[in-house]
Write a protein that holds these residues in place. Structure first.
Motif, short mmCIF file in Angstrom:
data_model
loop_
_atom_site.label_atom_id
_atom_site.label_comp_id
_atom_site.label_asym_id
_atom_site.label_seq_id
_atom_site.Cartn_x
_atom_site.Cartn_y
_atom_site.Cartn_z
N VAL A 4 0.87 -1.03 0.06
CA VAL A 4 -0.03 -0.15 -0.16
C VAL A 4 0.79 1.28 0.02
O VAL A 4 1.42 1.73 1.13
N LYS A 5 1.29 1.56 -1.17
CA LYS A 5 2.59 2.64 -1.26
C LYS A 5 1.77 3.98 -0.69
O LYS A 5 2.61 4.55 -0.16
N GLN A 128 -5.73 7.30 6.20
CA GLN A 128 -5.42 6.90 4.87
C GLN A 128 -6.70 6.02 4.28
O GLN A 128 -7.15 6.51 3.15
N ALA A 129 -7.16 5.14 5.08
CA ALA A 129 -8.15 4.15 4.61
C ALA A 129 -9.67 4.95 4.44
O ALA A 129 -10.30 4.87 3.78
N GLU A 130 -9.78 5.60 5.70
CA GLU A 130 -11.25 6.11 5.77
C GLU A 130 -11.53 7.62 5.24
O GLU A 130 -12.47 7.96 5.13
N SER A 135 -6.45 4.15 -3.85
CA SER A 135 -6.86 4.10 -5.31
C SER A 135 -7.06 2.57 -5.58
O SER A 135 -8.25 2.26 -6.25
N ASP A 136 -6.41 1.86 -5.18
CA ASP A 136 -6.44 0.18 -5.48
C ASP A 136 -7.67 -0.36 -4.50
O ASP A 136 -7.20 -0.23 -3.33
N PRO A 137 -8.58 -1.08 -4.93
CA PRO A 137 -9.47 -1.65 -4.11
C PRO A 137 -8.62 -2.88 -3.19
O PRO A 137 -9.02 -3.22 -1.94
N GLU A 138 -7.97 -3.62 -3.76
CA GLU A 138 -7.27 -4.72 -3.00
C GLU A 138 -6.20 -4.17 -1.98
O GLU A 138 -6.17 -4.62 -1.10
N ILE A 142 -6.31 -4.67 1.98
CA ILE A 142 -5.16 -5.02 2.81
C ILE A 142 -4.97 -4.13 3.95
O ILE A 142 -4.62 -4.43 4.90
N LEU A 143 -4.95 -2.75 3.63
CA LEU A 143 -4.62 -1.94 4.81
C LEU A 143 -5.82 -1.81 6.02
O LEU A 143 -5.73 -1.62 7.15
N ARG A 144 -7.36 -2.12 5.54
CA ARG A 144 -8.20 -2.53 6.46
C ARG A 144 -8.03 -3.75 7.37
O ARG A 144 -8.20 -3.73 8.60
N GLU A 145 -7.19 -4.66 6.97
CA GLU A 145 -6.91 -5.81 7.65
C GLU A 145 -5.67 -5.37 8.67
O GLU A 145 -5.65 -6.02 9.62
N LEU A 146 -4.68 -4.50 8.14
CA LEU A 146 -3.76 -3.99 9.01
C LEU A 146 -4.38 -3.37 10.24
O LEU A 146 -4.00 -3.43 11.43
N ILE A 147 -5.37 -2.29 10.18
CA ILE A 147 -6.10 -1.47 11.06
C ILE A 147 -6.93 -2.79 11.80
O ILE A 147 -6.89 -2.59 13.06
N ARG A 148 -7.49 -3.81 11.26
CA ARG A 148 -8.00 -4.71 12.27
C ARG A 148 -7.24 -5.27 13.11
O ARG A 148 -7.47 -5.71 14.26
N TYR A 149 -5.96 -5.74 12.75
CA TYR A 149 -5.07 -6.43 13.47
C TYR A 149 -4.27 -5.73 14.64
O TYR A 149 -4.56 -5.79 15.70
N LEU A 150 -4.27 -4.25 14.10
CA LEU A 150 -3.47 -3.43 15.20
C LEU A 150 -4.65 -3.03 16.35
O LEU A 150 -4.31 -2.83 17.60
#
Length: 410
Positions: A4-5, A128-130, A135-138, A142-150
């Motif tokens: 997620v650049k 960044q996510a919300e 730009s890229d849905p995938e 991935i970024l939302r999964e990082l948020i869920r993990y943290l």
């Protein structure tokens, strides 16, 4: 960061990384004489001929960074001509740009040392996510999964959790007025309170989708010791811990005061009064903006060329009679101070009845009920004068006419 650049660039650009291609590695082995060193991570960002490289050291839970380990990594980074060492832990330094671990300054001559708390990483990911978007849905998934993990309690990424082992001792010394600036509990509590202010900024910024920073003077930003000295003096002389939160697009900074003697915390903000109209009209202008504020909000009117406190009253009283804030109609009200107080929590750790939660809850309430509804006064634009229409002149009996000289036929 490599996938997620937009997220990676947001984290690393302030550290000096270019907007280029990200490469990330974990536990890269380095030979240092008779042993191997395994930093937790290595980041390389390249754009054209420019390359930025950093080692990464990570701690989770209550584990703290160790100076000896960081100095070894700094030596390693200097040897391999890396640009920086980035540390990530749950430690929140009292001021942005200050590292929570003291290291030998000589080791920082050719390598930069940066720190990010897990709260900062989480806040950056959420914004960044919300709010900014991916730009890229995938990549967004991935970024939302990082948020869920943290956000999971077992991830090891903890929020600001307690005021330290000296909190109870210091609080009792303040109440008995026996606290001295030389007491060993003072530096730790002062640093933790500034860390709490920074955490409150990250937390509220995550909800609002904007960057919120502590309100510091230019001198305090240039020399953190000035802030520490001022806060120590306020704590030992008045029993108060004070800080400010600077929120973009608001009328001013929100100031927070924790009065340990009175067991009360207060949030206040100042706003300039209108420059025209009667004094009671200026009060009404403010009251209309505070329709959602609780009645026990305190309003203080400060007049021009006057020192000391101004006329003050609760909002419930001012709503019924705005004139209570007008002591002298001839003296011009220049500004208002709006304050709201709440009982101070006493517990050292997070949870119901804790000091930390009482500060965070007050900031949220004060922003929701007061700050977000305030708008600065602006003078109305000047209006063009309407041109007065001139009446048409009446015909004179001596005016020339085509009928002059004509004789009526009989």
């Amino acid at each position: 960061m490599s996938i997620v650049k937009e997220f990676g660039l947001t984290l690393l650009k302030p550290l000096g990384a270019p907007a280029g291609n990200f490469e990330t590695y974990i536990e890269v082995p380095f030979d240092t004489g008779d042993r191997k060193i395994y930093p937790d991570g290595l980041i390389r960002v390249s754009r054209g001929k420019a390359t930025w490289t950093a080692l990464v050291e990570v701690k989770t839970g209550k584990n703290e960074l160790a100076a000896e380990q960081l100095e070894a990594y700094l030596d390693l980074a200097r040897e391999h001509r890396f640009d920086a060492l980035l540390t990530i832990s749950n430690e929140i330094p009292p001021m942005f740009g200050v590292h929570p671990t003291k290291v030998d300054g000589r080791k920082l001559r050719k390598v930069d040392l940066h720190h990010r708390s897990w709260s900062y990483v989480l806040s950056t990911a959420v914004m960044q996510a919300e709010h900014k978007g991916i730009s890229d849905p995938e990549q967004a998934w991935i970024l939302r999964e990082l948020i869920r993990y943290l956000e999971h309690p077992r991830s090891g990424a903890m929020e600001f959790s307690d005021m330290g082992q000296h909190w109870v001792t210091l609080r009792n010394a303040v109440r008995t007025q026996t606290l001295r600036a030389t007491d060993p509990s003072v530096p730790d509590v002062v640093a933790r309170f500034d860390a709490l202010i920074r955490f409150a900024c990250l937390r509220l910024g995550r909800q609002l989708g904007t960057e919120i920073v502590p309100g510091l003077s230019r001198k305090e930003r240039a020399d953190p010791q000035i802030r520490t000295q001022d806060l120590t003096r306020s704590l030992t002389e008045a029993g108060q811990l004070t800080g400010a939160v600077k929120i973009p697009a608001t009328v001013g900074s929100v100031h927070l005061t924790a009065d340990l003697r009175a067991s009360q915390i207060t949030a206040h903000i100042s706003i300039d009064a209108p420059r025209t109209g009667r004094q009671a009209t200026r009060v009404n202008w403010l009251v209309r903006q505070l329709k959602n504020a609780p009645g026990d909000t305190r309003i203080e009117a400060l007049v021009a060329n006057s020192r000391g406190p101004g006329a003050a009253e609760l909002l419930s009283v001012v709503r019924d009679d705005p004139s209570v804030l007008v002591i002298d109609p001839k003296k011009e009200i220049r500004s208002f101070r709006i304050a709201y107080s709440a009982p101070m929590g006493t517990k050292v750790a997070r949870g119901r009845g804790s000091f930390i939660d009482s500060v965070l809850d007050l900031l949220d309430t004060f922003y929701a009920d007061v700050v977000q509804h305030l708008k600065s006064w602006s003078a109305p634009p000047p209006r063009l004068r309407e041109a007065e229409s001139e009446p048409e002149p009446a015909l004179s009996s001596t005016a020339l006419s085509s009928q002059d000289g004509a004789v009526a036929e009989r």
